[in-house]
Design a protein around this motif. Structure first.
Motif, PDB file in Angstrom:
ATOM      1  N   THR A 349      45.040  22.714  -8.614  1.00  0.00           N
ATOM      2  CA  THR A 349      44.587  24.200  -8.056  1.00  0.00           C
ATOM      3  C   THR A 349      43.700  24.865  -8.667  1.00  0.00           C
ATOM      4  N   SER A 350      42.710  24.077  -9.118  1.00  0.00           N
ATOM      5  CA  SER A 350      41.683  24.903  -9.731  1.00  0.00           C
ATOM      6  C   SER A 350      40.254  24.117  -9.452  1.00  0.00           C
ATOM      7  N   ARG A 351      40.193  24.115  -7.969  1.00  0.00           N
ATOM      8  CA  ARG A 351      39.006  23.781  -7.234  1.00  0.00           C
ATOM      9  C   ARG A 351      38.043  24.966  -7.319  1.00  0.00           C
ATOM     10  N   ARG A 352      36.597  24.607  -7.015  1.00  0.00           N
ATOM     11  CA  ARG A 352      35.530  25.546  -6.981  1.00  0.00           C
ATOM     12  C   ARG A 352      35.689  26.474  -5.808  1.00  0.00           C
ATOM     13  N   SER A 353      35.379  27.724  -5.751  1.00  0.00           N
ATOM     14  CA  SER A 353      35.388  28.678  -4.521  1.00  0.00           C
ATOM     15  C   SER A 353      34.082  28.688  -3.987  1.00  0.00           C
ATOM     16  N   SER A 354      33.030  28.148  -4.614  1.00  0.00           N
ATOM     17  CA  SER A 354      31.557  28.128  -3.806  1.00  0.00           C
ATOM     18  C   SER A 354      30.955  26.913  -3.734  1.00  0.00           C
ATOM     19  N   LEU A 355      29.937  26.981  -3.397  1.00  0.00           N
ATOM     20  CA  LEU A 355      29.280  25.705  -3.307  1.00  0.00           C
ATOM     21  C   LEU A 355      28.887  25.196  -4.728  1.00  0.00           C
ATOM     22  N   PRO A 356      28.828  23.891  -4.744  1.00  0.00           N
ATOM     23  CA  PRO A 356      28.544  23.190  -6.014  1.00  0.00           C
ATOM     24  C   PRO A 356      27.162  23.886  -6.988  1.00  0.00           C
ATOM     25  N   GLY A 357      27.281  23.796  -7.981  1.00  0.00           N
ATOM     26  CA  GLY A 357      25.841  24.379  -8.740  1.00  0.00           C
ATOM     27  C   GLY A 357      25.991  25.962  -9.143  1.00  0.00           C
ATOM     28  N   THR A 397      34.032  23.751 -22.600  1.00  0.00           N
ATOM     29  CA  THR A 397      32.978  23.014 -21.929  1.00  0.00           C
ATOM     30  C   THR A 397      33.575  22.422 -20.547  1.00  0.00           C
ATOM     31  N   GLU A 398      32.507  21.720 -19.707  1.00  0.00           N
ATOM     32  CA  GLU A 398      32.969  21.125 -18.421  1.00  0.00           C
ATOM     33  C   GLU A 398      31.826  20.130 -18.371  1.00  0.00           C
ATOM     34  N   ILE A 399      32.158  19.149 -17.411  1.00  0.00           N
ATOM     35  CA  ILE A 399      31.384  17.888 -17.205  1.00  0.00           C
ATOM     36  C   ILE A 399      30.727  18.013 -15.932  1.00  0.00           C
ATOM     37  N   TRP A 400      29.460  17.871 -15.592  1.00  0.00           N
ATOM     38  CA  TRP A 400      28.645  17.609 -14.440  1.00  0.00           C
ATOM     39  C   TRP A 400      28.437  16.057 -14.208  1.00  0.00           C
ATOM     40  N   SER A 401      28.567  15.902 -12.769  1.00  0.00           N
ATOM     41  CA  SER A 401      27.964  14.366 -12.586  1.00  0.00           C
ATOM     42  C   SER A 401      27.424  14.230 -11.318  1.00  0.00           C
ATOM     43  N   TRP A 402      26.270  13.311 -10.961  1.00  0.00           N
ATOM     44  CA  TRP A 402      25.684  13.019  -9.911  1.00  0.00           C
ATOM     45  C   TRP A 402      24.994  11.695  -9.913  1.00  0.00           C
ATOM     46  N   GLY A 403      24.558  11.333  -8.777  1.00  0.00           N
ATOM     47  CA  GLY A 403      24.005   9.794  -8.592  1.00  0.00           C
ATOM     48  C   GLY A 403      24.882   9.266  -7.856  1.00  0.00           C
ATOM     49  N   ARG A 404      24.904   7.927  -7.989  1.00  0.00           N
ATOM     50  CA  ARG A 404      25.600   6.898  -7.001  1.00  0.00           C
ATOM     51  C   ARG A 404      27.312   6.986  -7.366  1.00  0.00           C
ATOM     52  N   GLY A 405      28.213   6.955  -6.586  1.00  0.00           N
ATOM     53  CA  GLY A 405      29.390   6.896  -6.823  1.00  0.00           C
ATOM     54  C   GLY A 405      30.264   5.714  -6.171  1.00  0.00           C
ATOM     55  N   SER A 406      29.594   4.764  -5.871  1.00  0.00           N
ATOM     56  CA  SER A 406      30.432   3.540  -5.064  1.00  0.00           C
ATOM     57  C   SER A 406      31.790   3.043  -6.044  1.00  0.00           C
ATOM     58  N   GLU A 407      31.545   3.210  -7.612  1.00  0.00           N
ATOM     59  CA  GLU A 407      32.835   2.599  -8.432  1.00  0.00           C
ATOM     60  C   GLU A 407      33.439   3.811  -8.622  1.00  0.00           C
ATOM     61  N   GLY A 408      33.410   4.906  -8.267  1.00  0.00           N
ATOM     62  CA  GLY A 408      34.148   6.264  -8.401  1.00  0.00           C
ATOM     63  C   GLY A 408      33.422   6.721  -9.889  1.00  0.00           C
ATOM     64  N   ARG A 418      26.109  11.907  -5.113  1.00  0.00           N
ATOM     65  CA  ARG A 418      25.787  13.220  -5.120  1.00  0.00           C
ATOM     66  C   ARG A 418      24.251  13.393  -5.445  1.00  0.00           C
ATOM     67  N   LEU A 419      23.706  14.185  -4.675  1.00  0.00           N
ATOM     68  CA  LEU A 419      22.316  14.343  -5.010  1.00  0.00           C
ATOM     69  C   LEU A 419      22.086  15.430  -5.799  1.00  0.00           C
ATOM     70  N   GLN A 420      23.279  16.303  -6.018  1.00  0.00           N
ATOM     71  CA  GLN A 420      23.145  17.268  -6.747  1.00  0.00           C
ATOM     72  C   GLN A 420      24.252  17.388  -7.797  1.00  0.00           C
ATOM     73  N   PRO A 421      24.038  18.045  -9.091  1.00  0.00           N
ATOM     74  CA  PRO A 421      25.150  17.877  -9.983  1.00  0.00           C
ATOM     75  C   PRO A 421      26.237  18.495  -9.531  1.00  0.00           C
ATOM     76  N   LEU A 422      27.569  18.205  -9.730  1.00  0.00           N
ATOM     77  CA  LEU A 422      28.867  18.761  -9.352  1.00  0.00           C
ATOM     78  C   LEU A 422      29.796  18.710 -10.516  1.00  0.00           C
ATOM     79  N   CYS A 423      30.437  19.988 -10.657  1.00  0.00           N
ATOM     80  CA  CYS A 423      31.190  19.783 -12.035  1.00  0.00           C
ATOM     81  C   CYS A 423      32.711  18.952 -11.737  1.00  0.00           C
ATOM     82  N   ILE A 424      33.062  18.368 -12.657  1.00  0.00           N
ATOM     83  CA  ILE A 424      34.271  17.627 -12.529  1.00  0.00           C
ATOM     84  C   ILE A 424      35.290  18.590 -12.983  1.00  0.00           C
TER      85      ILE A 424
END
Length: 1467
Positions: A349-357, A397-408, A418-424
């Motif tokens: 229930t803590s997903r983001r309410s705006s575009l990533p970044g 703190t929080e973790i941001w990730s980006w790049g290929r995600g074929s293995e999760g 993900r072409l741009q950093p996105l918060c986990i």
């Protein structure tokens, strides 16, 4: 300190710190044997790539090993090769990518090398050697170079973290996080999606990236479009305790791809949210039991909730029931993401309410304020200073990730890129303190020592079997293990955790297959698409490595960090030196354990209680206030403990490069104490109030001092009762012995009353009793006893050689003896007990390992003849004082410095009392084998001060002795050579009281040999001395130039044949007798020269300096001392390599022992620590490098060459300043400078054998004119190198004041005539003076420029012509060396030519008839004082190679102008 071509041969050794072990990952089923990487200096950091690795050693040196494909080189891990290109860069961090490397310097510069097909090295071509990658911020004006503080590398990309906590990327692929479609990205670009964020750490996988980012505080959240929530009657005190519990299920929810949810999904989310509500009427009985039990649970349990209070299970069962009731509702929640993310209750229930970044955390819930709760309870306490938290790690703190995600591996619940950093978001609030990225999986470490993993799990590298692997899941760990470091390789994970003992343990998961499955494993690894659901054979949880228990504790020591890469693992470890390492590890482990317990209390107890809406009505207003205040205090204390535990963890990762004084506990002591006091006070208030309500009694006030006293007494009692050996007593027959050994804190460890231990060769009827206390070993024999402090006791088992003796050798500072045990078991018992007790008293863990041979301790000598009754505090080695320490005698003697093998050796300060004068002698300098030996400064109690060389306690070599201010008879200074404590050799003695200066030879403290004497009345003597008296032929010259050349006797008494020459040339030749001051008797011939014959001072052998000591024989002792410091027995007699090693050791020692050095001095010394390429032949290319090195070396007296220059300057000034400032000493002063150059150049050629002989040429002298004119002189294509061109710029500026004073005195008469004519001729206007000097009118300027405005020159104008040339020539007085003065003369001619050219047409060439009168005008207008002295200095010191060239012709013109001015008589 390294030589550039052989770095690690001369490095200082440190076998106990920075130990590196590397092994090939193969799982727990194989017996692994880590390889020890043997380097002569500690390893600070290791980074592993696919098939290679990088090492960072102490001193900033970088080494490589493995498959270096970019060089077609394979280097074994046991013998890494240094990166020569990085020498001198002071690297502070290294990073190994898939097939490329990176290094970060202390100045924040980035260097990359290796594979560059994707632009990952920031270059446009192959990069076999380290090349700089400049990170430039082009958004600011002007653009600035960005300072980098961290570096990470993947397979085809690189990331850099700037000092402003911004992220920069270059290379190829979506893992860059850049807004671009053009690859490769060759130049570093800022990751704009993280702009404005505070990035803490970065990590690179093969094709994905992770960033650990500081979470924005609540006041910085973007709440402009905050969604509306359903109101709930919750407490507003959520600022600290419930910050991690806030949910943000908003109306306009976005998935990670930025697609807006449909109305159906929104309704489903709201439905799931309502399912999670509490009713206000639940479990009232549960709340009624809180008042008396809650606070006891919070503050009296240090072992979790199942400790000593488990006898009251009612309330605990209520908590468990409450939590079990919440589980179904939490499991029923579904993700609102389009990708069906499986997340836990609060994170779903803590997903983001705006575009990533964008910085969007969920807005806090709006709740009804409760009247029974204080409004200030939710804020931070006013007593917490903001600056106190600046030095603490971030837990929000929080973790941001980006790049290929074929293995999760991105952790967003899908397998999309993900072409741009996105918060986990599922990890937000988990207090992540470190991230790591493997090839296709990711790891996160929290402050609660938990590990979250996600991504590929083909080999079980995630440490769990939970599904799905596309979101972070907690790894399964055994009970009691707390992970505090982690690393990820290609298909494995390596963890470092706290176990049962102080030493950490290693955990491993991944690559657990048996050998029979190798073929199948290779097939699965070669597949391009990995399936996360594929079940392979691996363990459910990380497994303890087989070698960690045995090898880690015995050989590895204390592991401080782990590293993985490719199929390899590595660990850095330290041995327990002086108990420091074990103490830091134990402190960090206990702090982590405490924080884990505090976190459990917050999660299991405080959070459920605060969610109870019926809490306020049940507790009442007063109890509610205290309860929430207590919760706030506890949470703040818990947070502080977590930050301190994290800081200790970071400290252990870099224990080699950190100072223990930088720990937050020491730098923010007041903040810690205030927090602890505040928490204890809240606990006390709540406890008293709860007791008062329970017993219905009023409690008005309780002072905190009473509470602290009671707590202290209880703690002391518990510690006293739990002390080993508390009940055991010692009964000794002798009452005096019993009283001597009775100490409050002394405890018995073991004793030998049953004759289990006796001295070797003890008598048959002797009685020996050994008692081992926790602080001393006592040996009693009848009524006597001897106490051996354990801090200065060394135990060594004696190897059995067939004699059957079970012996132990005991070594103490003043004696050594052997003890024989009755049985092998008894021997092992005593050996173990002694080692454990000694290790424990030295601050170790007392685990039974052998204590260190080197230690720091205090001891008072009793029997040693040299140190009798002296107290020593400092370093020891195997029973002898060794290292730095302080020795203090009862009579007042004091030595503070270095020891070696029990004697003073090295640099030290000594104070020796002088009972006769009731003062002290002090010495600061070098010692060897217990005696003063080397260079030092000795201040005698009489006031005399000697600064110079010693040998075996005597003044020997160069030295300066001054009588000081307390001298009664006379004040004097001697500087020169000493032999066995006596003046012998050349020296200068300045008798300040008599006003005489003696410059000559000495023998056994007497003036003996050739010498020159100058008096304060300007009387000049030179001759031969014998036994302190001048006798034999000599020369005497008075102030009016009267000269006597003849025989002397009885010290200044003239007796014998001689010639007396008058200033006008008249002379007397005959027999003389008498004293010069009282009158002379003469029988001889008076001679008057002819009228046309000019007086000749050189006639009849009247040549000054003929009896003086030759210049090349002076100050030989100074150069001998310089050769000695280079390790040579005589001039040029020694090994050149040894000389450079001695220089490097001297510089390093000086830098370590001189804490007051400025920043510039420290940088100079650091540069001089590196040994240049001295064996190469000198060419025009490296000649400037030699000159620059010599310039830096001569700037510091710590360098042997710098000491030589400083000493020569001191000797020169002592000779020619004061009484020695006599014009008749000019020739000797000039010759002495030239002799300095000759001897000095010999030393330089020994250090740089490639330099040619003095006056020779370099083979390839194609240099620029500016460089060649300053450093040497060129003729065509030939560069001439001479001692004057190389060394005069180093020496002459320091010698210039006394030397130029002598030139001025010598030219005083000519200067008077010259200056009189200068003043007279300068009274004329410009045109009149030009006409008088017969300057042609075509050279006369018609206009002059004043502040950019042209004005016509009229007949009355003055000082308006050729102003630029005049001002340039005036600068000749500000230059010191002849070469610089000649440059000024040349520049003056150039300026004169530039001013004349506009007046003429076409090409113009000077002729001397036109040039001389015009330059004569410039010289007149320049009005240079002491021009004759300037000309004489240039003429004497000018390099012979340029006398007949262009510069020589210009100088001749200036000299001719000076002579012409002296002869001008008409106006």
């Amino acid at each position: 300190m390294y030589k550039k071509n052989r770095q690690n041969e001369q490095a200082p050794t440190s076998p106990d710190r920075g130990l590196l072990h590397v092994w090939h990952s193969a799982g727990h089923s194989r017996q692994l044997c880590p390889d020890r990487v043997l380097l002569s200096r500690p390893v600070l950091q290791v980074s592993l790539g696919e098939h290679h690795g990088l090492l960072l050693a102490q001193g900033g040196q970088v080494y490589s090993f493995g498959e270096l494909l970019w060089r077609d080189l394979s280097v074994p891990v046991s013998a890494p090769v240094p990166e020569v290109s990085l020498l001198g860069k002071t690297v502070v961090r290294v990073a190994a990518g898939g097939f490329h490397c990176g290094a970060l310097s202390e100045q924040g510069s980035v260097y990359m090398w290796g594979e560059n097909t994707a632009g990952q090295c920031g270059q446009t071509e192959k990069v076999p050697e380290p090349c700089p990658v400049i990170v430039v911020d082009g958004e600011v004006v002007p653009p600035v170079v960005v300072r980098i503080v961290d570096l990470a590398c993947g397979r085809e990309h690189s990331l850099a973290l700037s000092a402003q906590n911004e992220l920069w990327a270059w290379g190829s692929g979506c893992q860059l996080g850049l807004v671009t479609n053009t690859f490769p990205v060759g130049k570093p670009q800022k990751v704009e999606h993280l702009a404005g964020r505070h990035v803490i750490q970065v990590a690179c996988g093969a094709y994905h990236s992770l960033a650990l980012v500081r979470r924005l505080p609540p006041q910085d959240y973007n709440t402009q479009h905050a969604p509306k929530k359903k109101e709930r009657g919750q407490s507003p005190h959520y600022s600290v305790t419930e910050r991690e519990e806030l949910s943000a299920v908003e109306d306009s929810h976005y998935c990670p791809l930025g697609v807006e949810l449909t109305e159906v999904m929104k309704g489903e989310v709201n439905k799931n949210t309502n399912r999670n509500k509490y009713t206000p009427c639940q479990d009232v009985c549960y709340l009624q039991g809180i008042s008396s039990l809650t606070f006891d649970l919070l503050f009296h349990s240090n072992s979790g909730l199942s400790g000593s209070h488990s006898s009251s299970p009612v309330c605990l069962n209520e908590v468990r029931l409450c939590l079990e009731k919440e589980k179904p509702s939490l499991q029923g929640l579904k993700s609102s993401s389009l990708t069906n993310i499986h997340q836990k209750g609060k994170t779903a229930t803590s997903r983001r309410s705006s575009l990533p970044g964008t910085p969007t955390h969920g807005s806090p819930r709006r709740r009804h304020p409760c009247a029974c709760r204080p409004s200030s309870a939710g804020g931070a306490p006013a007593g917490a200073p903001e600056e106190a938290e600046d030095g603490l790690p971030f837990l929000e703190t929080e973790i941001w990730s980006w790049g290929r995600g074929s293995e999760g591996q991105l952790g967003h619940g899908d397998q999309l890129a993900r072409l741009q950093p996105l918060c986990i978001k599922s990890l937000t609030g988990e207090e992540v303190i470190k991230v790591a990225a493997g090839s296709h999986h990711s790891l996160a470490l929290t402050a609660q020592c938990q590990v979250y993993s996600w991504g590929s799990n083909m080999c079980g590298q995630l440490g769990h079997v939970n599904s799905p692997v596309t979101v972070p899941q907690q790894a399964k760990l055994s009970d009691g293990l707390r992970v505090w470091d982690l690393s990820a390789g290609q298909s494995h994970t390596l963890l470092l955790a706290d176990g049962d003992c102080v030493q950490p343990v290693l955990l491993y998961c991944g690559q657990q297959k048996e050998p029979v499955q190798t073929e199948r494993l290779n097939q699965s690894e070669s597949s391009s698409k990995r399936s996360p659901n594929r079940v392979e054979r691996y363990t459910v949880m990380p497994t303890l490595l087989p070698f960690c228990i045995e090898v880690c504790r015995s050989k590895m020591g204390y592991v401080s960090s782990v590293c993985s890469g490719g199929q390899s693992c590595a660990v850095l470890a330290d041995h327990n030196v002086m108990g420091f390492i074990s103490a830091i590890h134990e402190l960090a482990s206990r702090e982590r354990h405490l924080y884990c317990w505090c976190s459990s209390v917050r999660k299991i107890l405080l959070t459920p209680l605060r969610k109870r809406e019926s809490l306020c009505p049940v507790l009442g207003e007063q109890c509610s206030h205290l309860f929430f205040s207590l919760c706030e205090s506890f949470v703040q204390l818990s947070t502080l403990i977590g930050q301190h535990a994290t800081a200790l963890t970071y400290f252990l990762h870099n224990v080699q490069g950190c100072d223990v004084t930088t720990l937050p506990l020491l730098t923010h002591t007041e903040y810690f104490i205030d927090t602890y006091k505040r928490c204890l006070q809240e606990h006390l208030n709540c406890t008293l109030l709860c007791k008062a309500e329970t017993h219905h009694c009023a409690v008005q006030s309780v002072e905190s001092n009473g509470f602290q006293s009671a707590a202290s007494s209880t703690s002391c009692l518990m510690s006293y009762q739990s002390t080993p050996g508390f009940i055991k007593e010692i009964y000794v027959c002798d009452f005096v012995l019993q009283e001597c050994l009775r100490l409050p804190r002394r405890r018995v460890v073991c004793e030998s009353s049953n004759r289990s231990l006796t001295p070797q060769n003890a008598g048959r009827f002797s009685n020996h009793w050994f008692i081992l206390f926790n602080d001393a070993l006592v040996h009693t024999q009848f009524s006597t006893h001897h106490v051996y402090p354990l801090t200065c006791l060394w135990v060594k088992p004696v190897t059995e050689n067939g004699s059957g003796l079970h012996a132990l050798k005991i070594t103490c500072p003043e004696e050594s003896f052997t003890l024989v045990a009755s049985t092998p078991q008894e021997k092992n018992k005593w050996l173990r007990s002694l080692n454990q007790t000694v290790d424990q008293i030295l601050g170790g863990g007392g685990q039974g390992s052998s204590p260190a041979m080197t230690r720091t301790a205090s001891y008072t000598f009793t029997a040693d003849e040299r140190f009798k009754d002296a107290q020593y505090t400092g370093s020891w080695l195997a029973g002898r004082v060794h290292g730095r320490g302080t020795m203090k005698w009862p009579d007042g003697r004091l030595y503070k410095g270095n020891f070696k093998n029990g004697l003073e050796d090295g640099y030290g300060d000594c104070v020796i009392p002088n009972k006769l004068l009731n003062k002290t002698d002090t010495y600061q300098g070098q010692w060897r084998e217990g005696k003063i030996h080397g260079f030092g400064k000795y201040k005698y109690a009489s006031g005399e001060v000697y600064e110079g060389c010693f040998c075996d306690g005597q003044r020997h070599g160069y030295g300066m002795l001054s009588s000081g201010k307390l001298a009664r008879n006379s004040s004097s200074v001697f500087i020169g050579q000493w032999v066995h404590d006596k003046k012998t050799g050349y020296g200068v003695y300045d008798d300040i009281t008599r006003g005489e200066k003696y410059m000559g030879m000495w023998l056994d403290d007497q003036r003996h040999g050739s010498a020159v004497v100058i008096t304060q009345h300007s009387v000049y003597f030179e001759g031969t001395f014998r036994e302190n008296k001048m006798s034999g032929p000599g020369l005497l010259m008075s102030d009016d130039d009267t000269v006597f050349h003849g025989e002397f006797t009885d010290d200044w008494t003239i007796s014998g044949k001689g010639i007396l020459t008058m200033p006008n040339g008249d002379s007397l030749d005959g027999q003389f007798s008498g004293e010069w001051s009282s009158g002379l008797k003469v029988v001889g011939t008076y001679t008057k020269p002819g009228i046309v014959e000019p007086p000749n001072k050189e006639k009849n052998g009247l040549r000054l300096g003929q009896y003086a000591v030759p210049a090349d024989q002076r100050w030989i002792c100074v150069f001998d001392e310089c050769w000695s410091r280079l390790g040579c027995n005589a001039a040029g007699k020694g090994e050149r390599t040894t000389a450079w090693e001695n220089i490097a050791v001297t510089i390093t020692t000086a830098r370590r022992q001189s804490p007051d050095l400025s920043r510039s001095q420290t940088k100079v010394l650091e540069c001089l620590e590196f040994i240049p390429q001295y064996e190469e032949p000198a060419t025009a290319a490296n000649y400037d490098n030699i000159r620059r090195y010599l310039t830096k070396a001569c700037e510091t007296p710590h360098h042997p060459l710098g000491w030589l220059v400083e000493t020569l300057v001191t000797a020169y000034r002592m000779t020619y300043v004061g009484v020695g400032s006599n014009r008749r000493l000019l020739r000797q002063a000039v010759q002495e400078v030239l002799a300095y150059l000759t001897h000095f150049y010999g030393v330089i050629r020994f250090l740089f054998p490639g330099l040619p002989d003095d006056g020779s040429v370099l083979p390839d002298a194609l240099t620029s004119p500016s460089k060649s004119r300053r450093n040497s002189y060129t003729t065509g294509c030939v560069m001439v190198v001479s001692s004057s061109s190389l060394l005069l710029p180093l020496l002459l500026p320091r010698l210039y004041p006394p030397l130029f004073t002598l030139y001025s005195l010598q030219e005083e008469q000519e200067e008077t005539e010259y200056w009189e004519r200068i003043l007279r001729l300068n009274k004329q206007p410009d045109q009149s003076l030009l006409s008088f000097l017969e300057v042609q009118e075509k050279f006369w300027p018609l206009w002059m420029s004043i502040l950019g405005e042209k004005k016509q020159i009229v007949s009355s104008s003055k000082d308006a012509c050729f102003v630029s040339a005049v001002e340039t020539l005036q600068q000749i007085s500000t230059r010191f060396t002849p070469s610089d003065k000649l440059m000024v003369i040349q520049k003056s001619f150039e300026e004169l030519t530039l001013e004349v050219k506009p007046l003429l047409h076409g090409d113009f060439l000077w002729c001397m008839d036109d040039l001389f009168p015009l330059f004569l005008y410039v010289v007149l207008r320049a009005r240079i004082r002491n021009l004759g002295a300037e000309i004489s200095l240039i003429e004497d010191m000018m390099d012979p190679n340029i006398q007949h060239g262009e510069l020589g012709l210009m100088f001749t013109t200036l000299k001719a102008c000076y002579i012409q001015i002296q002869r001008e008589t008409n106006t």
